[in-house]
Design a protein around this motif. Structure first.
Motif, PDB file in Angstrom:
ATOM      1  N   GLN A 108      30.625  42.692  58.849  1.00 29.43           N
ATOM      2  CA  GLN A 108      29.934  41.467  59.288  1.00 29.43           C
ATOM      3  C   GLN A 108      28.457  41.512  58.917  1.00 29.43           C
ATOM      4  OE1 GLN A 108      30.857  41.532  63.455  1.00 29.43           O
ATOM      5  NE2 GLN A 108      32.892  40.669  63.180  1.00 29.43           N
ATOM      6  N   ASN A 109      27.844  42.669  59.117  1.00 30.83           N
ATOM      7  CA  ASN A 109      26.434  42.806  58.771  1.00 30.83           C
ATOM      8  C   ASN A 109      26.224  42.721  57.261  1.00 30.83           C
ATOM      9  OD1 ASN A 109      25.501  43.033  61.409  1.00 30.83           O
ATOM     10  ND2 ASN A 109      25.760  45.247  61.434  1.00 30.83           N
ATOM     11  N   LEU A 110      27.108  43.337  56.520  1.00 31.38           N
ATOM     12  CA  LEU A 110      27.020  43.274  55.064  1.00 31.38           C
ATOM     13  C   LEU A 110      27.090  41.829  54.595  1.00 31.38           C
ATOM     14  CD1 LEU A 110      26.974  44.406  52.228  1.00 31.38           C
ATOM     15  CD2 LEU A 110      29.415  44.876  52.442  1.00 31.38           C
ATOM     16  N   ARG A 111      28.030  41.066  55.125  1.00 31.58           N
ATOM     17  CA  ARG A 111      28.160  39.648  54.755  1.00 31.58           C
ATOM     18  C   ARG A 111      26.869  38.886  55.073  1.00 31.58           C
ATOM     19  NH1 ARG A 111      32.783  38.124  57.241  1.00 31.58           N
ATOM     20  NH2 ARG A 111      33.953  38.425  55.334  1.00 31.58           N
ATOM     21  N   VAL A 116      27.790  53.423  52.118  1.00 32.70           N
ATOM     22  CA  VAL A 116      26.927  52.624  52.988  1.00 32.70           C
ATOM     23  C   VAL A 116      25.483  52.730  52.510  1.00 32.70           C
ATOM     24  CG1 VAL A 116      25.986  52.387  55.327  1.00 32.70           C
ATOM     25  CG2 VAL A 116      28.443  52.741  54.993  1.00 32.70           C
ATOM     26  N   GLU A 117      25.047  53.936  52.189  1.00 32.40           N
ATOM     27  CA  GLU A 117      23.676  54.132  51.695  1.00 32.40           C
ATOM     28  C   GLU A 117      23.448  53.371  50.389  1.00 32.40           C
ATOM     29  OE1 GLU A 117      21.941  58.350  53.153  1.00 32.40           O
ATOM     30  OE2 GLU A 117      23.498  58.455  51.616  1.00 32.40           O
ATOM     31  N   ARG A 149      20.914  48.743  47.602  1.00 32.32           N
ATOM     32  CA  ARG A 149      20.988  47.567  46.720  1.00 32.32           C
ATOM     33  C   ARG A 149      20.551  46.295  47.436  1.00 32.32           C
ATOM     34  NH1 ARG A 149      21.683  48.841  41.281  1.00 32.32           N
ATOM     35  NH2 ARG A 149      23.009  50.665  41.220  1.00 32.32           N
ATOM     36  N   LEU A 150      20.772  46.249  48.754  1.00 33.24           N
ATOM     37  CA  LEU A 150      20.364  45.074  49.542  1.00 33.24           C
ATOM     38  C   LEU A 150      18.917  45.176  50.023  1.00 33.24           C
ATOM     39  CD1 LEU A 150      23.575  44.523  51.690  1.00 33.24           C
ATOM     40  CD2 LEU A 150      22.740  43.067  49.831  1.00 33.24           C
ATOM     41  N   GLY A 151      18.307  46.360  49.838  1.00 33.10           N
ATOM     42  CA  GLY A 151      16.922  46.560  50.251  1.00 33.10           C
ATOM     43  C   GLY A 151      16.747  46.691  51.747  1.00 33.10           C
ATOM     44  N   ASP A 199      17.545  49.297  55.421  1.00 37.93           N
ATOM     45  CA  ASP A 199      17.832  50.629  55.944  1.00 37.93           C
ATOM     46  C   ASP A 199      19.329  50.688  56.243  1.00 37.93           C
ATOM     47  OD1 ASP A 199      18.281  52.711  58.023  1.00 37.93           O
ATOM     48  OD2 ASP A 199      16.096  52.907  57.938  1.00 37.93           O
ATOM     49  N   PRO A 200      20.028  51.732  55.818  1.00 38.61           N
ATOM     50  CA  PRO A 200      21.473  51.819  56.058  1.00 38.61           C
ATOM     51  C   PRO A 200      21.859  51.650  57.524  1.00 38.61           C
ATOM     52  CG  PRO A 200      20.787  53.574  54.595  1.00 38.61           C
ATOM     53  CD  PRO A 200      19.539  52.881  55.081  1.00 38.61           C
ATOM     54  N   ARG A 201      21.016  52.061  58.431  1.00 36.36           N
ATOM     55  CA  ARG A 201      21.324  51.950  59.857  1.00 36.36           C
ATOM     56  C   ARG A 201      21.476  50.507  60.309  1.00 36.36           C
ATOM     57  NH1 ARG A 201      16.743  56.263  61.334  1.00 36.36           N
ATOM     58  NH2 ARG A 201      15.805  55.026  59.703  1.00 36.36           N
ATOM     59  N   GLU A 202      20.857  49.576  59.572  1.00 39.86           N
ATOM     60  CA  GLU A 202      20.963  48.160  59.929  1.00 39.86           C
ATOM     61  C   GLU A 202      22.402  47.659  59.803  1.00 39.86           C
ATOM     62  OE1 GLU A 202      17.820  45.455  58.572  1.00 39.86           O
ATOM     63  OE2 GLU A 202      16.811  47.248  57.795  1.00 39.86           O
ATOM     64  N   LEU A 203      23.187  48.271  58.940  1.00 42.10           N
ATOM     65  CA  LEU A 203      24.570  47.853  58.768  1.00 42.10           C
ATOM     66  C   LEU A 203      25.445  48.244  59.967  1.00 42.10           C
ATOM     67  CD1 LEU A 203      25.119  48.609  54.977  1.00 42.10           C
ATOM     68  CD2 LEU A 203      24.893  46.377  56.069  1.00 42.10           C
TER      69      LEU A 203
END
Length: 71
Positions: free
Chosen positions: A11-14, A53-54, A59-61, A63-67
């Motif tokens: 969901q976060n990635l989308r 995930v990293e 690529r999205l710019g 922090d991985p933790r945001e996902l």
């Protein structure tokens, strides 16, 4: 609940992908994966490695933790 973290990441990635006005196909191309794989990730059907995930977050710019944050 099994798979809850996968769904949260998807969901976060989308959300982040759409904020950047990228299609699934465009993001998949940048990441070097098939668009159907990206769809599976966003639906929480794919079990990503932490390295994946990293890579996606980079690529999205973001922090991985945001996902992993619950919205």
């Amino acid at each position: 609940m099994t798979g809850e973290l996968q769904r949260t990441v998807g969901q976060n990635l989308r959300k982040y992908r759409q904020e950047r006005q990228l299609s699934q196909e465009e993001l998949a191309e940048v990441l070097g994966v098939h668009r159907t794989y990206m769809g599976g990730v966003e639906r929480g059907e794919r079990n990503l490695t932490l390295q994946s995930v990293e890579r996606i977050a980079t690529r999205l710019g973001i922090d991985p933790r945001e996902l992993f944050e619950k919205g």
